[in-house]
Scaffold this motif. Structure first.
Motif, PDB file in Angstrom:
ATOM      1  N   ASP A   1       0.859  -1.190   0.000  1.00  0.00           N
ATOM      2  CA  ASP A   1       0.000   0.000   0.000  1.00  0.00           C
ATOM      3  C   ASP A   1       0.894   1.238   0.000  1.00  0.00           C
ATOM      4  OD1 ASP A   1      -2.963   1.076   0.959  1.00  0.00           O
ATOM      5  OD2 ASP A   1      -1.328   2.246   1.840  1.00  0.00           O
TER       6      ASP A   1
ATOM      7  N   GLY B   1       0.441   4.459   0.603  1.00  0.00           N
ATOM      8  CA  GLY B   1       0.349   5.353   1.763  1.00  0.00           C
ATOM      9  C   GLY B   1       1.013   4.759   2.994  1.00  0.00           C
ATOM     10  N   ARG B   2       0.798   3.472   3.224  1.00  0.00           N
ATOM     11  CA  ARG B   2       1.428   2.806   4.372  1.00  0.00           C
ATOM     12  C   ARG B   2       2.937   2.721   4.181  1.00  0.00           C
ATOM     13  NH1 ARG B   2      -2.404  -2.496   5.539  1.00  0.00           N
ATOM     14  NH2 ARG B   2      -4.402  -1.387   5.478  1.00  0.00           N
TER      15      ARG B   2
ATOM     16  N   HIS C   1      -1.048   8.528   7.533  1.00  0.00           N
ATOM     17  CA  HIS C   1      -0.361   9.774   7.902  1.00  0.00           C
ATOM     18  C   HIS C   1      -0.643  10.168   9.348  1.00  0.00           C
ATOM     19  CE1 HIS C   1      -4.040  10.816   5.621  1.00  0.00           C
ATOM     20  NE2 HIS C   1      -4.256  11.546   6.670  1.00  0.00           N
TER      21      HIS C   1
ATOM     22  N   ASP D   1      -9.166  10.365  14.694  1.00  0.00           N
ATOM     23  CA  ASP D   1      -9.810   9.745  13.528  1.00  0.00           C
ATOM     24  C   ASP D   1     -10.968  10.582  12.985  1.00  0.00           C
ATOM     25  OD1 ASP D   1      -8.118   7.557  13.481  1.00  0.00           O
ATOM     26  OD2 ASP D   1      -9.402   6.328  14.763  1.00  0.00           O
TER      27      ASP D   1
ATOM     28  N   GLY E   1      -3.627  -1.468   9.373  1.00  0.00           N
ATOM     29  CA  GLY E   1      -4.511  -0.451   8.813  1.00  0.00           C
ATOM     30  C   GLY E   1      -5.526   0.075   9.810  1.00  0.00           C
TER      31      GLY E   1
ATOM     32  N   ALA F   1     -10.073  16.677   7.095  1.00  0.00           N
ATOM     33  CA  ALA F   1      -8.833  16.546   6.316  1.00  0.00           C
ATOM     34  C   ALA F   1      -7.986  17.819   6.358  1.00  0.00           C
ATOM     35  CB  ALA F   1      -9.161  16.190   4.866  1.00  0.00           C
TER      36      ALA F   1
ATOM     37  N   HIS G   1      -5.621   2.917  11.467  1.00  0.00           N
ATOM     38  CA  HIS G   1      -5.927   4.344  11.294  1.00  0.00           C
ATOM     39  C   HIS G   1      -5.298   4.789   9.983  1.00  0.00           C
ATOM     40  CE1 HIS G   1      -7.020   4.307  15.544  1.00  0.00           C
ATOM     41  NE2 HIS G   1      -5.872   3.706  15.777  1.00  0.00           N
ATOM     42  N   GLU G   2      -5.578   6.026   9.587  1.00  0.00           N
ATOM     43  CA  GLU G   2      -4.963   6.573   8.376  1.00  0.00           C
ATOM     44  C   GLU G   2      -3.440   6.582   8.548  1.00  0.00           C
ATOM     45  OE1 GLU G   2      -6.184   7.457   5.471  1.00  0.00           O
ATOM     46  OE2 GLU G   2      -8.192   6.858   6.103  1.00  0.00           O
TER      47      GLU G   2
END
Ligand SMILES: [Zn+2]
Length: 248
Positions: A92, A94-95, A139, A214, A134, A218, A136-137
């Motif tokens: 992933d 982002g991860r 970032h 959470d 996964g 944004a 939490h988001e």
């Protein structure tokens, strides 16, 4: 010559010669350790399989000489993977970018090889586990990790009381040089006035209030990330290359 055993997170691997690798680990009891894994790049070698960045491994080291780190690096003589966190991270984008920034930050904060840094180690294990699942988001997990890393290394930012005079918050101004939020009287050139939501988010990330974090909008998450990044760069004196690639 001595044997020692420790568990750690693989931060980095480098090729060495035809078939070997230098593995850099952040270990529980010995801080950052570099060691040679022999033969790991041969296709049929089972030894050392899984010694990849993000892996949590139990490693037996064989140190040649009394010095843990000297001219000749210790050898990894046995390894057992405890948790292959990379499996849930590298697939992933982002991860992966968040995780890479974590590994780099952990390395920057443990510059003296062999010097234990248990809190930094525990933060890294916890953050990679959360990231790989996964929960939490990415970032947000990264920003929480960065803020807590700053805190355990003696650079805890203040998000409530004035970082200069200590007057109780909420305080509106923010200065990386001053160490967090500051009051109107202590305001210094270069300080900014972030939204109260961004400050509340950073406070929540530092203390582990995930319910609050959470639910953040944004734009406040982006604003908070900018403040964390500025604060981290100030303390590390030069930017972390991998942070540029983190998706905001
Ligand atoms: Zn003040």
């Amino acid at each position: 010559m001595s044997l020692f055993r420790d568990d750690g997170i693989v931060l980095r691997t480098q090729k060495l010669g035809e078939a070997d690798r230098i593995i850099t680990l952040l270990t529980r009891g010995h801080g950052r350790v570099r060691a040679v894994a022999r033969g790991v790049r041969r296709t049929k070698s089972k030894f050392g399989a899984g010694l990849e960045p993000f892996s949590h491994a139990d490693v037996q080291f064989f140190a040649r000489g009394s010095e843990l780190i000297g001219r000749s690096l210790p050898l990894c003589t046995q390894t057992q993977i405890i948790a292959p966190y990379g499996n849930g991270i590298v697939t992933d984008y982002g991860r992966y970018t968040a995780g890479t920034a974590m590994l780099e930050t952990a390395e920057r904060f443990t510059e003296n090889e062999g010097e234990p840094s248990v809190q930094q180690y525990l933060l890294l294990v916890g953050a990679l586990r959360t990231l790989s699942r996964g929960e939490h988001e990415p970032h947000l997990i990264l920003d929480a990790f960065l803020l807590r890393s700053l805190a355990v290394n003696g650079y805890a930012p203040s998000f409530d009381d004035c970082a200069k005079c200590g007057i109780h918050g909420p305080n509106r101004h923010f200065s990386v040089a001053a160490g967090g939020v500051i009051c109107g009287d202590c305001r210094v050139p270069g300080s900014v006035v972030p939204s109260s939501e961004a400050i509340a988010l950073l406070s929540a990330l530092l203390t582990g209030d995930w319910g609050h974090a959470d639910a953040c909008e944004a734009r406040h998450v982006r604003e908070g990330s900018g403040l964390v990044s500025a604060y981290l760069h100030w303390h590390l004196e030069r930017g972390l290359r991998s942070l540029r690639y983190v998706e905001k």
